[in-house]
Write a protein that holds these residues in place. Structure first.
Motif, PDB file in Angstrom:
ATOM      1  N   ALA A  56     -13.762  -9.872  10.615  1.00 45.31           N
ATOM      2  CA  ALA A  56     -14.919 -10.613  10.117  1.00 45.31           C
ATOM      3  C   ALA A  56     -14.841 -10.800   8.607  1.00 45.31           C
ATOM      4  O   ALA A  56     -15.187 -11.865   8.085  1.00 45.31           O
ATOM      5  N   LEU A  57     -14.379  -9.786   7.902  1.00 40.81           N
ATOM      6  CA  LEU A  57     -14.227  -9.901   6.448  1.00 40.81           C
ATOM      7  C   LEU A  57     -13.169 -10.936   6.079  1.00 40.81           C
ATOM      8  O   LEU A  57     -13.339 -11.695   5.125  1.00 40.81           O
ATOM      9  N   ILE A  58     -12.091 -10.989   6.819  1.00 37.05           N
ATOM     10  CA  ILE A  58     -11.024 -11.953   6.535  1.00 37.05           C
ATOM     11  C   ILE A  58     -11.524 -13.378   6.743  1.00 37.05           C
ATOM     12  O   ILE A  58     -11.272 -14.264   5.926  1.00 37.05           O
ATOM     13  N   LEU A  59     -12.265 -13.592   7.832  1.00 45.39           N
ATOM     14  CA  LEU A  59     -12.740 -14.944   8.146  1.00 45.39           C
ATOM     15  C   LEU A  59     -14.017 -15.305   7.391  1.00 45.39           C
ATOM     16  O   LEU A  59     -14.406 -16.473   7.372  1.00 45.39           O
ATOM     17  N   GLY A  60     -14.673 -14.322   6.808  1.00 44.88           N
ATOM     18  CA  GLY A  60     -15.894 -14.600   6.056  1.00 44.88           C
ATOM     19  C   GLY A  60     -17.097 -14.843   6.943  1.00 44.88           C
ATOM     20  O   GLY A  60     -17.979 -15.626   6.590  1.00 44.88           O
ATOM     21  N   HIS A  74     -12.110 -19.994  10.915  1.00 44.88           N
ATOM     22  CA  HIS A  74     -10.655 -19.853  10.983  1.00 44.88           C
ATOM     23  C   HIS A  74      -9.984 -21.107  10.438  1.00 44.88           C
ATOM     24  O   HIS A  74      -9.041 -21.032   9.654  1.00 44.88           O
ATOM     25  N   ARG A  75     -10.488 -22.253  10.845  1.00 44.31           N
ATOM     26  CA  ARG A  75      -9.906 -23.512  10.370  1.00 44.31           C
ATOM     27  C   ARG A  75     -10.034 -23.643   8.856  1.00 44.31           C
ATOM     28  O   ARG A  75      -9.089 -24.012   8.170  1.00 44.31           O
ATOM     29  N   ARG A  76     -11.209 -23.297   8.325  1.00 44.54           N
ATOM     30  CA  ARG A  76     -11.448 -23.403   6.881  1.00 44.54           C
ATOM     31  C   ARG A  76     -10.515 -22.465   6.093  1.00 44.54           C
ATOM     32  O   ARG A  76      -9.895 -22.875   5.109  1.00 44.54           O
TER      33      ARG A  76
END
Length: 112
Positions: A56-60, A74-76
Motif C-alpha cells: 500500500a505504501l509503494i502504490l500510495g 499501479h498504472r500511475r
C-alpha cells in the motif's frame, strides 16, 4: 511647520511597530511544529517478503482500497517508473509485486 516633525515621528513609530510585529511573526512561524500537509514518503528499503502495508505504501493507497483504485494507482506509479521511460527494472518489479499483493495474487516473491 510644527506638524511636520509630528508626522515624521508618527511615521517612524509606525515603522518601528510594524518591524517589531514582523520580527515576532517570523519567529513564531519558524518555531511552529512541522505540519502534516507535506507528504512523507516511505523511509527505508524493501522487506524480504512484501506485506500489504508495504504494498500500500509503494502504490500510495490505503490497505483497504477497492481493486479499481489499486489498478489506477499501479498504472500511475508504473508510468512514472517504467523501465522503457528510464525507470529501474527493480522498482518496476516491486511495483508489480505490490499490485499483486494488494489484489491477492501473491507469488513466491520478487524476481530480484
Amino acid at each position: 511647520m510644527a506638524t511636520t516633525p509630528l508626522i515624521a515621528g508618527i511615521a517612524i513609530a509606525a515603522a518601528a511597530y510594524a518591524g517589531r510585529y514582523g520580527i515576532q511573526a517570523w519567529q513564531a512561524f519558524k518555531a511552529r511544529p512541522p505540519t502534516a500537509t507535506m507528504r512523507r514518503f516511505y523511509d527505508g528499503g524493501f522487506q524480504p517478503t512484501m506485506t500489504r502495508r508495504e504494498a500500500a505504501l509503494i502504490l500510495g493507497v490505503r490497505e483497504r482500497t477497492p481493486t479499481d483504485k489499486i489498478r489506477e494507482a499501479h498504472r500511475r506509479v508504473m508510468v512514472a517508473n517504467h523501465p522503457d521511460a528510464g525507470g529501474s527494472h527493480y522498482l518496476a518489479s516491486k511495483i508489480n509485486e505490490a499490485k499483486d499483493v494488494m489484489l491477492g495474487k501473491t507469488k513466491s516473491g520478487s524476481a530480484f
